[in-house]
Design a protein around this motif. Structure first.
Motif, PDB file in Angstrom:
ATOM      1  N   THR A  54       0.874  -1.015   0.112  1.00 59.01           N
ATOM      2  CA  THR A  54       0.408   0.212   0.314  1.00 59.01           C
ATOM      3  C   THR A  54       1.191   1.452  -0.478  1.00 59.01           C
ATOM      4  O   THR A  54       1.632   1.523   0.643  1.00 59.01           O
ATOM      5  N   THR A  65      -4.056   7.267  -1.417  1.00 58.15           N
ATOM      6  CA  THR A  65      -3.217   5.753  -1.003  1.00 58.15           C
ATOM      7  C   THR A  65      -4.083   4.957  -2.386  1.00 58.15           C
ATOM      8  O   THR A  65      -4.224   4.728  -2.788  1.00 58.15           O
ATOM      9  N   MET A  66      -2.524   3.986  -2.792  1.00 55.90           N
ATOM     10  CA  MET A  66      -3.460   3.002  -3.733  1.00 55.90           C
ATOM     11  C   MET A  66      -2.760   1.513  -3.287  1.00 55.90           C
ATOM     12  O   MET A  66      -1.153   1.287  -2.620  1.00 55.90           O
ATOM     13  N   GLY A  86      -7.525   2.328  -4.431  1.00 57.19           N
ATOM     14  CA  GLY A  86      -7.243   3.470  -4.727  1.00 57.19           C
ATOM     15  C   GLY A  86      -8.279   4.186  -5.511  1.00 57.19           C
ATOM     16  O   GLY A  86      -8.724   4.146  -5.810  1.00 57.19           O
TER      17      GLY A  86
END
Length: 157
Positions: A54, A65-66, A86
Motif C-alpha cells: 500500500t 493511498t493505493m 485506490g
C-alpha cells in the motif's frame, strides 16, 4: 482505458533488472518528489507473487493511498501488478524483461482508467496520460542508472 508503452535498454543482467524493478526501496527513491511511502504490506525489500503493498503519495496536491498486488510472476522475464484499491478505476502494469546481446530490454505496458466516467476520460487525455508516463520514465531511468552502476548492491543485498 489508457495504455502507456515504454522500452528501456539496460546494460546489466536480466535478473538484476528484474529484481530492481520489484524493489520497494528503489521505487520509494524514484518517487521521492511525490513523497511516496510504502505504508502496509511489503514495505521494504523485494515484492513477490501474491504480495501486496500500500502506497501513500501526494499527487496534484492531494495525498492518496493505493494498494497493489503482484498477480503474475515468472522470474526473471515477467511480472504483473494490479491495483486492489485506490483513486483510479483500474491500474494493470505488465513488466517484461528480455536479454538481448548481453543487455536487458525492459518493457512496460501500463494500463489505467481514471474514475468519474467522461470527465475522467477528458482529464486522462489532457493531463493524466503525460503525468503517468513521466513518472514511469523517471522510474525506469533510475532503474537503468542503478543497474548499470555498483549502486544496485545497496538494493539487492
Amino acid at each position: 482505458m489508457s495504455t502507456i508503452f515504454l522500452t528501456t535498454e539496460i546494460n546489466a543482467p536480466i535478473q538484476r533488472c528484474f529484481d530492481l524493478s520489484r524493489s520497494i526501496d528503489l521505487h520509494k527513491l524514484s518517487t521521492s518528489k511525490t513523497n511516496e511511502k510504502a505504508v502496509a504490506g511489503v514495505t521494504t525489500g523485494l515484492i513477490g507473487l501474491h504480495e501486496t503493498v500500500t502506497w501513500r503519495a501526494k499527487h496534484f496536491g492531494i495525498y492518496q493511498t493505493m494498494e497493489t498486488k503482484i498477480t503474475a510472476f515468472i522470474a526473471p522475464e515477467y511480472f504483473e501488478s494490479s491495483m486492489v484499491r485506490g483513486a483510479f478505476k483500474s491500474i494493470f502494469h505488465k513488466h517484461i524483461f528480455e536479454e538481448v546481446n548481453g543487455k536487458t530490454i525492459m518493457k512496460d505496458e501500463f494500463n489505467f482508467e481514471a474514475p468519474f466516467g467522461f470527465p475522467g476520460k477528458i482529464f486522462s487525455k489532457l493531463i493524466l496520460n503525460n503525468y503517468m508516463k513521466r513518472l514511469l520514465e523517471e522510474r525506469n531511468l533510475l532503474i537503468k542508472e542503478v543497474a548499470e552502476s555498483e549502486q544496485w548492491k545497496e538494493f539487492l543485498k
